[in-house]
Motif scaffolding. Structure first.
Motif, PDB file in Angstrom:
ATOM      1  N   ALA A 146     -22.027  27.628  -9.263  1.00 34.89           N
ATOM      2  CA  ALA A 146     -22.660  28.304  -8.131  1.00 34.89           C
ATOM      3  C   ALA A 146     -24.132  27.932  -8.041  1.00 34.89           C
ATOM      4  CB  ALA A 146     -22.495  29.821  -8.272  1.00 34.89           C
ATOM      5  N   ILE A 147     -24.784  27.784  -9.202  1.00 36.86           N
ATOM      6  CA  ILE A 147     -26.201  27.420  -9.227  1.00 36.86           C
ATOM      7  C   ILE A 147     -26.384  25.947  -8.885  1.00 36.86           C
ATOM      8  CG2 ILE A 147     -28.256  27.219 -10.693  1.00 36.86           C
ATOM      9  CD1 ILE A 147     -27.224  29.663 -12.242  1.00 36.86           C
ATOM     10  N   SER A 148     -25.634  25.089  -9.560  1.00 33.31           N
ATOM     11  CA  SER A 148     -25.809  23.648  -9.339  1.00 33.31           C
ATOM     12  C   SER A 148     -25.460  23.249  -7.911  1.00 33.31           C
ATOM     13  CB  SER A 148     -24.969  22.842 -10.334  1.00 33.31           C
ATOM     14  OG  SER A 148     -23.588  23.126 -10.184  1.00 33.31           O
ATOM     15  N   SER A 149     -24.451  23.869  -7.321  1.00 29.72           N
ATOM     16  CA  SER A 149     -24.072  23.533  -5.946  1.00 29.72           C
ATOM     17  C   SER A 149     -25.168  23.920  -4.961  1.00 29.72           C
ATOM     18  CB  SER A 149     -22.764  24.240  -5.570  1.00 29.72           C
ATOM     19  OG  SER A 149     -21.700  23.764  -6.354  1.00 29.72           O
ATOM     20  N   GLU A 150     -25.745  25.110  -5.171  1.00 28.58           N
ATOM     21  CA  GLU A 150     -26.833  25.543  -4.296  1.00 28.58           C
ATOM     22  C   GLU A 150     -28.039  24.628  -4.423  1.00 28.58           C
ATOM     23  OE1 GLU A 150     -29.923  29.334  -3.793  1.00 28.58           O
ATOM     24  OE2 GLU A 150     -28.136  29.527  -5.053  1.00 28.58           O
ATOM     25  N   HIS A 151     -28.383  24.233  -5.670  1.00 27.44           N
ATOM     26  CA  HIS A 151     -29.537  23.376  -5.885  1.00 27.44           C
ATOM     27  C   HIS A 151     -29.284  21.965  -5.349  1.00 27.44           C
ATOM     28  CE1 HIS A 151     -31.493  26.008  -9.241  1.00 27.44           C
ATOM     29  NE2 HIS A 151     -31.204  26.681  -8.148  1.00 27.44           N
ATOM     30  N   ASP A 152     -28.064  21.486  -5.499  1.00 28.72           N
ATOM     31  CA  ASP A 152     -27.720  20.169  -4.947  1.00 28.72           C
ATOM     32  C   ASP A 152     -27.852  20.174  -3.425  1.00 28.72           C
ATOM     33  OD1 ASP A 152     -26.328  17.487  -4.834  1.00 28.72           O
ATOM     34  OD2 ASP A 152     -24.828  18.718  -3.822  1.00 28.72           O
ATOM     35  N   GLN A 153     -27.381  21.226  -2.784  1.00 28.56           N
ATOM     36  CA  GLN A 153     -27.496  21.326  -1.329  1.00 28.56           C
ATOM     37  C   GLN A 153     -28.962  21.355  -0.897  1.00 28.56           C
ATOM     38  OE1 GLN A 153     -25.565  24.749   0.385  1.00 28.56           O
ATOM     39  NE2 GLN A 153     -26.083  24.190   2.471  1.00 28.56           N
ATOM     40  N   THR A 154     -29.774  22.083  -1.652  1.00 27.76           N
ATOM     41  CA  THR A 154     -31.208  22.147  -1.341  1.00 27.76           C
ATOM     42  C   THR A 154     -31.847  20.770  -1.411  1.00 27.76           C
ATOM     43  OG1 THR A 154     -31.380  24.425  -2.149  1.00 27.76           O
ATOM     44  CG2 THR A 154     -33.424  23.152  -2.040  1.00 27.76           C
ATOM     45  N   ILE A 155     -31.520  20.017  -2.455  1.00 26.75           N
ATOM     46  CA  ILE A 155     -32.080  18.675  -2.624  1.00 26.75           C
ATOM     47  C   ILE A 155     -31.633  17.753  -1.490  1.00 26.75           C
ATOM     48  CG2 ILE A 155     -31.981  16.601  -4.073  1.00 26.75           C
ATOM     49  CD1 ILE A 155     -31.981  18.519  -6.511  1.00 26.75           C
ATOM     50  N   ARG A 156     -30.349  17.763  -1.168  1.00 30.73           N
ATOM     51  CA  ARG A 156     -29.843  16.887  -0.109  1.00 30.73           C
ATOM     52  C   ARG A 156     -30.455  17.244   1.251  1.00 30.73           C
ATOM     53  NH1 ARG A 156     -25.110  13.937  -1.721  1.00 30.73           N
ATOM     54  NH2 ARG A 156     -24.423  14.559  -3.810  1.00 30.73           N
ATOM     55  N   GLU A 157     -30.543  18.536   1.539  1.00 33.05           N
ATOM     56  CA  GLU A 157     -31.126  18.939   2.820  1.00 33.05           C
ATOM     57  C   GLU A 157     -32.619  18.618   2.874  1.00 33.05           C
ATOM     58  OE1 GLU A 157     -28.042  22.602   3.900  1.00 33.05           O
ATOM     59  OE2 GLU A 157     -30.111  23.062   3.300  1.00 33.05           O
ATOM     60  N   THR A 158     -33.285  18.702   1.736  1.00 33.22           N
ATOM     61  CA  THR A 158     -34.704  18.337   1.705  1.00 33.22           C
ATOM     62  C   THR A 158     -34.884  16.845   1.934  1.00 33.22           C
ATOM     63  OG1 THR A 158     -35.231  20.186   0.231  1.00 33.22           O
ATOM     64  CG2 THR A 158     -36.804  18.374   0.306  1.00 33.22           C
ATOM     65  N   ILE A 159     -34.011  16.030   1.370  1.00 31.38           N
ATOM     66  CA  ILE A 159     -34.040  14.591   1.629  1.00 31.38           C
ATOM     67  C   ILE A 159     -33.810  14.320   3.115  1.00 31.38           C
ATOM     68  CG2 ILE A 159     -32.835  12.405   1.218  1.00 31.38           C
ATOM     69  CD1 ILE A 159     -32.267  13.451  -1.654  1.00 31.38           C
ATOM     70  N   ASP A 160     -32.842  15.004   3.707  1.00 30.64           N
ATOM     71  CA  ASP A 160     -32.575  14.839   5.140  1.00 30.64           C
ATOM     72  C   ASP A 160     -33.802  15.201   5.972  1.00 30.64           C
ATOM     73  OD1 ASP A 160     -29.967  14.084   4.593  1.00 30.64           O
ATOM     74  OD2 ASP A 160     -29.134  16.084   4.929  1.00 30.64           O
ATOM     75  N   LEU A 161     -34.437  16.315   5.607  1.00 30.01           N
ATOM     76  CA  LEU A 161     -35.610  16.759   6.363  1.00 30.01           C
ATOM     77  C   LEU A 161     -36.777  15.794   6.188  1.00 30.01           C
ATOM     78  CD1 LEU A 161     -36.967  18.831   8.168  1.00 30.01           C
ATOM     79  CD2 LEU A 161     -37.515  20.172   6.112  1.00 30.01           C
ATOM     80  N   ALA A 162     -36.991  15.332   4.955  1.00 28.66           N
ATOM     81  CA  ALA A 162     -38.062  14.365   4.714  1.00 28.66           C
ATOM     82  C   ALA A 162     -37.857  13.116   5.570  1.00 28.66           C
ATOM     83  CB  ALA A 162     -38.119  13.998   3.233  1.00 28.66           C
ATOM     84  N   SER A 163     -36.624  12.672   5.659  1.00 26.91           N
ATOM     85  CA  SER A 163     -36.316  11.481   6.459  1.00 26.91           C
ATOM     86  C   SER A 163     -36.647  11.714   7.931  1.00 26.91           C
ATOM     87  CB  SER A 163     -34.838  11.131   6.299  1.00 26.91           C
ATOM     88  OG  SER A 163     -34.504   9.985   7.053  1.00 26.91           O
ATOM     89  N   LYS A 164     -36.283  12.880   8.448  1.00 27.37           N
ATOM     90  CA  LYS A 164     -36.534  13.177   9.858  1.00 27.37           C
ATOM     91  C   LYS A 164     -38.018  13.375  10.151  1.00 27.37           C
ATOM     92  CE  LYS A 164     -32.009  15.289  10.764  1.00 27.37           C
ATOM     93  NZ  LYS A 164     -31.577  14.337  11.810  1.00 27.37           N
TER      94      LYS A 164
END
Length: 322
Positions: A84-102
């Motif tokens: 539950a923790i790792s999945s939430e943190h992984d999603q945060t990292i991926r979404e942050t990468i997406d946002l940084a790209s945009k």
């Protein structure tokens, strides 16, 4: 180089008020938290990801004050054994990468994370001794089954979006030294680099100037934090450098974080800045304030004043004397 600030320090201020305050201090860059341990006081990543007009307004607020965004930061543990923790943190990292790209932000800062000792583990396990051999077996299992596979995938994800990953070398996580960073970079690719913070080098007994040389010569410094550490020569003999006392117990701790110039003198910081220039790092020096002896405003202000004296700003010219 540009002088910046990790804005989680001013999480109590509204976004534009924070930007005004930072600009008034003569800074040129902001590093903004998007979730994970730093929180997201100044950046609702899901809202920005979903709305281009809000992204444009976000960037305009920053750029209209003469600032740039040096990095988006989501320090977390995506390797945590509790799914539950790792999945939430992984999603945060991926979404942050997406946002940084945009947003056109080149770097996302985070932690490598630390797994447990098996698939059935409940908590992270950070091996720091080579014997008994159990620790070596745990370490080998972690890197083979968790650290390298995960970060190879994330490095590819980030590279496809023209974003670099700055891993902060921090105790308690699998990547915590120049050697462990380079090991992961070799396995996962050049998108992986360091968000190098001298404060974590000092308490591990690593000279930050040498860390800059080791990582910089490999092109592996993606971002830089400016934070200091003081080591108490008496307490360190009692508790060692892996002192587990809470940070609030400052009188007894072996070491503690300080604002720039209050753990090491400005000559030391000048040496660090010069080493960064020597290895070709010409990006942002981002202040992080975690000094338990100073208020937010005083610690931040003193860090700015001290770094302004040693920061090398102008582009290199020709050696006219040669």
């Amino acid at each position: 180089m540009k002088l910046g600030i990790f804005t989680v320090l001013f999480g109590q201020k509204p976004f534009e008020e924070m930007l005004d305050y930072v600009a008034s201090k003569g800074l040129e860059a902001v590093e903004i938290g998007t979730g994970g341990y730093p929180g997201d006081a100044h950046c609702n990543r899901k809202e920005l990801l979903a709305d281009e007009s809000k992204r444009k307004a976000f960037l305009k607020a920053v750029e209209s004050r003469g600032l740039i965004i040096s990095a988006l930061s989501c320090h977390a543990n995506p390797l945590h054994p509790q799914k539950a923790i790792s999945s939430e943190h992984d999603q945060t990292i991926r979404e942050t990468i997406d946002l940084a790209s945009k947003l056109g932000v080149p770097v996302v800062n985070t932690f490598s994370g630390c797994p447990g000792d098996s698939e059935d583990a409940k908590y992270p396990n950070w091996p720091v001794a080579p014997w008994p051999n159990d620790y070596q077996e745990i370490l080998d299992w972690q890197w083979k089954n968790k650290v390298i596979p995960y970060w190879t995938e994330i490095a590819k994800y980030a590279s496809e979006r023209n974003v670099k990953i700055g891993l902060e070398l921090h105790g308690g996580f699998s990547v915590h030294t120049p050697a462990t960073l380079l090991r992961l970079r070799e396995a996962a690719g050049e998108a992986i680099g360091a968000n190098l913070d001298p404060s974590h080098m000092w308490w591990q007994g690593i000279d930050p100037v040498q860390a800059v040389h080791i990582l910089g010569r490999a092109g592996a410094i993606h971002h830089f934090h400016a934070k200091d550490t003081s080591i108490d020569p008496i307490n360190v003999n009692r508790y060692g450098l892996t002192d587990m006392q809470p940070y609030t117990n400052m009188l007894e701790r072996a070491w503690q974080f300080r604002t720039v110039g209050f753990g090491h003198d400005l000559k030391t910081w000048a040496d660090i800045i010069s080493a960064l220039r020597l290895v070709g790092y010409d990006y942002v020096v981002s202040i992080e304030h975690e000094d338990g002896l100073m208020s937010v405003e005083e610690g931040f202000t003193k860090a700015v004043q001290n770094l302004q004296q040693v920061l090398i700003r102008e582009p290199l010219g020709e050696m006219w004397w040669v």
